[in-house]
Design an enzyme around this catalytic site. Structure first.
Site, PDB file in Angstrom:
ATOM      1  N   PHE A 167       2.153 -14.458  68.275  1.00 56.29           N
ATOM      2  CA  PHE A 167       1.245 -15.578  68.546  1.00 56.29           C
ATOM      3  C   PHE A 167       1.793 -16.919  68.082  1.00 56.29           C
ATOM      4  CE2 PHE A 167       0.227 -14.921  64.075  1.00 56.29           C
ATOM      5  CZ  PHE A 167       0.058 -16.220  63.635  1.00 56.29           C
ATOM      6  N   CYS A 299       8.287 -18.034  61.226  1.00 49.84           N
ATOM      7  CA  CYS A 299       9.133 -16.999  60.620  1.00 49.84           C
ATOM      8  C   CYS A 299      10.247 -17.631  59.805  1.00 49.84           C
ATOM      9  CB  CYS A 299       9.717 -16.101  61.694  1.00 49.84           C
ATOM     10  SG  CYS A 299      10.902 -16.962  62.721  1.00 49.84           S
TER      11      CYS A 299
HETATM   12  P1  NAD Z   1       2.297  -8.834  65.758  1.00 57.47           P
HETATM   13  O1  NAD Z   1       3.306  -7.822  65.411  1.00 57.47           O
HETATM   14  O2  NAD Z   1       0.901  -8.611  65.322  1.00 57.47           O
HETATM   15  O3  NAD Z   1       2.231  -9.000  67.358  1.00 57.47           O
HETATM   16  C1  NAD Z   1       3.416  -9.206  68.111  1.00 57.47           C
HETATM   17  C2  NAD Z   1       3.296  -8.468  69.427  1.00 57.47           C
HETATM   18  O4  NAD Z   1       3.284  -7.061  69.209  1.00 57.47           O
HETATM   19  C3  NAD Z   1       2.013  -8.798  70.178  1.00 57.47           C
HETATM   20  O5  NAD Z   1       2.329  -8.978  71.522  1.00 57.47           O
HETATM   21  C4  NAD Z   1       1.122  -7.587  69.933  1.00 57.47           C
HETATM   22  O6  NAD Z   1       0.270  -7.324  71.017  1.00 57.47           O
HETATM   23  C5  NAD Z   1       2.103  -6.459  69.727  1.00 57.47           C
HETATM   24  N1  NAD Z   1       1.682  -5.458  68.725  1.00 57.47           N
HETATM   25  C6  NAD Z   1       1.091  -5.719  67.533  1.00 57.47           C
HETATM   26  N2  NAD Z   1       0.929  -4.569  66.843  1.00 57.47           N
HETATM   27  C7  NAD Z   1       1.425  -3.583  67.611  1.00 57.47           C
HETATM   28  C8  NAD Z   1       1.561  -2.167  67.432  1.00 57.47           C
HETATM   29  N3  NAD Z   1       1.160  -1.558  66.331  1.00 57.47           N
HETATM   30  N4  NAD Z   1       2.106  -1.458  68.433  1.00 57.47           N
HETATM   31  C9  NAD Z   1       2.550  -2.049  69.546  1.00 57.47           C
HETATM   32  N5  NAD Z   1       2.445  -3.391  69.758  1.00 57.47           N
HETATM   33  C10 NAD Z   1       1.898  -4.144  68.808  1.00 57.47           C
HETATM   34  O7  NAD Z   1       2.858 -10.242  65.236  1.00 57.47           O
HETATM   35  P2  NAD Z   1       2.108 -11.637  65.234  1.00 57.47           P
HETATM   36  O8  NAD Z   1       1.068 -11.620  64.176  1.00 57.47           O
HETATM   37  O9  NAD Z   1       1.715 -12.016  66.607  1.00 57.47           O
HETATM   38  O10 NAD Z   1       3.307 -12.612  64.801  1.00 57.47           O
HETATM   39  C11 NAD Z   1       3.595 -12.932  63.468  1.00 57.47           C
HETATM   40  C12 NAD Z   1       4.811 -12.176  62.979  1.00 57.47           C
HETATM   41  O11 NAD Z   1       5.923 -12.446  63.808  1.00 57.47           O
HETATM   42  C13 NAD Z   1       5.236 -12.580  61.583  1.00 57.47           C
HETATM   43  O12 NAD Z   1       5.575 -11.441  60.848  1.00 57.47           O
HETATM   44  C14 NAD Z   1       6.461 -13.450  61.819  1.00 57.47           C
HETATM   45  O13 NAD Z   1       7.379 -13.507  60.756  1.00 57.47           O
HETATM   46  C15 NAD Z   1       7.051 -12.764  63.000  1.00 57.47           C
HETATM   47  N6  NAD Z   1       7.947 -13.650  63.716  1.00 57.47           N
HETATM   48  C16 NAD Z   1       9.285 -13.427  63.572  1.00 57.47           C
HETATM   49  C17 NAD Z   1      10.185 -14.261  64.203  1.00 57.47           C
HETATM   50  C18 NAD Z   1      11.653 -14.027  64.040  1.00 57.47           C
HETATM   51  O14 NAD Z   1      12.415 -14.585  64.832  1.00 57.47           O
HETATM   52  N7  NAD Z   1      12.077 -13.241  63.059  1.00 57.47           N
HETATM   53  C19 NAD Z   1       9.730 -15.331  64.996  1.00 57.47           C
HETATM   54  C20 NAD Z   1       8.353 -15.517  65.127  1.00 57.47           C
HETATM   55  C21 NAD Z   1       7.470 -14.664  64.485  1.00 57.47           C
END
Ligand code: NAD
Length: 514
Positions: A167, A299
């Site tokens: 998100f 991130c």
């Molecule tokens: P999230 O893992 O909750 O969601 C990311 C995606 O995965 C969404 O599309 C969601 O629908 C899906 N998803 C969530 N849980 C799932 C599961 N158990 N099984 C299958 N699919 C699932 O992450 P978020 O809250 O949207 O984003 C924040 C996180 O992203 C933070 O930890 C941040 O550090 C990380 N992030 C990392 C980078 C990087 O480049 N390292 C960049 C941006 C964000």
């Protein structure tokens, strides 16, 4: 905001009082989902329901994959110059609609308009990079590997690729994913975050306007189920994921089982190390911007600072600067810190701060009860600073993902490096010092992928790759840059006798080509 925020909505639907439904994009058509379950997309500053997002059915998912698969043969045969030109047009259209995209991001994600423009801009840079795909796709040739035999390698697209987005960067992350993949000749299934799908929908509309053919980019919505379908589908050849650790490790394991290439960018705990000789004013400004900007939901946020030597004067200055930040709705002029994404996220951030206090950390600044006049229902957390944090505390072990800065102390640079290297994450880090020798030592010894020297958020531009390490990444080919390109293409090796010369000669006075 609504008029372009949810792609393909009928005008009549936009005018209704009830929130519009986000459509699926399948084979160039905006499709009304037959989903049974829907999720509210909520403005985190007001709790207003902006739209309703479907959990796509298995039938709809299969239709999207079929469309991508059917579009692939023609698209991969389309000249690379034509594919590049579509990206050239897309970057122009993104610039044209920058403000609309930013307004949508602020409404759905909460970040300030300035941060939202940055979100779009960092994605736009990847589109610009994709405009030079022909250069990047050049193969290799060796003449006479054996007598009369030449060998060459050709870089070819894989087929259907997929991307699963978080998100926190609703424009940048989709743009990390599909432009490189499609310009290479692949077709794509994008799953935006269920919390803020609007920017991805707008980008897909712009891609179509730029000339991307139907079926090359498809969008499905949902959460776990649709993600699992992406992992399992035999027609999908590669998966890009950005998000949390739990989802990332699950996706890495599950998608790898079906032989896919998988790259997962995950969580982070980025440390800034401050030496006593660091330039005072610029370091304080850098720390405040990197810790609290975008409400800490980056991130690459610097969420922990390790002071070598005395920390008192630094903490006092950080407090003064942080409490002067304007916490309010992202559309407000002068806004510095917007809301966090959800009520649950706010509760989690506040609980982790409390756990730190209970474990003995000192609250230098407490933003948990911040009030924003006119936006009392928003998920606001003001800048918060916890000092005397130790590695065993839960607030240190977990990624907080909110406007919270943890302060730690180290007796020497070596000790500070040990602290950073012992943390499970390795996304980014920065050192603040005027000593070249200390900076050199830090850069050499630190076990983190992206290192800033007096640069708080060292995110590489797209001609390099985004190189998070250790717990922040699973896979072997990073996003964008040369590594990103390798992920979405095969290298086909040709070996044999070549009967035609590949040299094209243009004699003086002759016109070459049509
Ligand atoms: P999230 O893992 O909750 O969601 C990311 C995606 O995965 C969404 O599309 C969601 O629908 C899906 N998803 C969530 N849980 C799932 C599961 N158990 N099984 C299958 N699919 C699932 O992450 P978020 O809250 O949207 O984003 C924040 C996180 O992203 C933070 O930890 C941040 O550090 C990380 N992030 C990392 C980078 C990087 O480049 N390292 C960049 C941006 C964000």
């Amino acid at each position: 905001v609504f008029s372009r925020s949810v792609g393909g909505l009928a005008v009549a639907e936009r005018e209704q009082a009830s929130p519009p439904k986000v459509k699926l994009l399948i084979g160039g058509e905006y499709v009304d989902s037959q989903a049974v379950e829907w999720i509210d997309v909520i403005n985190p500053a007001t709790q207003e329901v902006i739209s309703k997002l479907p959990l796509a059915t298995s039938h709809e998912f299969e239709a999207a994959v079929k469309a991508a698969k059917e579009a692939f043969p023609k698209w991969r045969s389309t000249p690379v110059t034509a594919r590049q030109r579509i990206m050239l047009k897309l970057q122009e259209l993104i610039r044209r609609d920058m403000d609309k995209l930013a307004a949508n991001i602020t409404t759905e994600q909460g970040k300030t308009l300035a941060d939202a423009r940055g979100d779009v801009f960092r994605g736009l840079e990847v589109v610009e990079q994709a405009c030079g795909m022909a250069n990047a796709q050049m193969g290799e040739f060796v003449e006479n590997v054996s007598s009369g035999i030449d060998t060459y390698s050709i870089r070819q697209p894989l087929g259907v690729c997929a991307g699963i987005c978080p998100f926190n960067f609703p424009a940048m992350i989709p743009l990390w994913m599909f432009p490189m993949a499609v310009t290479c000749g692949n077709t794509f299934i994008l799953k935006p975050s269920e919390k803020d799908p609007g920017a991805a929908m707008m980008l897909a509309e712009l891609a179509a306007e730029a000339g991307l053919p139907a079926g090359v980019l498809n969008i499905v919505h949902g959460t776990h189920d649709v993600v699992n379908r992406i992992c399992d589908d035999p027609d999908i050849k590669a998966v890009s994921f950005v998000g949390s650790d739990a989802a990332g490790m699950h996706i890495y394991a599950r998608a790898s089982q079906t032989g896919k290439r998988v790259q997962c960018n995950m969580g982070a705990k980025n440390h800034g190390v401050v030496l006593p000789d660091a330039a005072f004013e610029s370091t304080v400004n850098a720390l405040v911007g990197a810790a609290f900007g975008a409400a800490g939901q980056r991130c690459m946020a610097l969420s922990t600072v390790v002071f070598v030597g005395d920390s008192h004067r630094w903490e006092e200055a950080l407090k003064q600067k942080a409490e002067a930040l304007k916490v309010t709705v992202g559309t407000e002029p002068g806004a510095d810190v917007g809301p966090v994404i959800s009520k649950q996220a706010k509760e989690r951030v506040c609980n982790l701060v409390e756990s730190g206090v209970q474990a003995g950390a000192r609250l230098v600044l407490d933003g948990r009860n911040v009030r924003v006049p006119g936006y009392e229902h928003g998920n606001f957390v003001g800048p918060t600073i916890l000092s005397d944090v130790t590695p065993d505390m839960e607030c240190y072990k977990q990624e907080i993902f909110g406007p919270v800065l943890l302060c730690m102390k180290a007796g020497s640079l070596d000790e500070a490096i040990q602290i950073v290297n012992n943390n499970k994450y390795g996304n980014g880090t920065a050192i603040f010092t005027q000593s070249g020798a200390a900076a050199r030592l830090f850069q050499h010894e630190i076990d983190v992928g992206q290192v800033g020297i007096n640069v708080p958020i060292p995110v590489p531009l797209p001609f390099f790759s985004f190189t998070g390490w250790r717990g922040s990444f699973a896979g072997d080919l990073n996003f964008y840059g040369k590594a990103g390109l390798k992920k979405v293409e095969l290298v086909a090796i040709g070996c044999g006798l070549l009967y035609t010369s590949m040299t094209s000669v243009c004699l003086p006075g002759q016109k070459f080509g049509p």
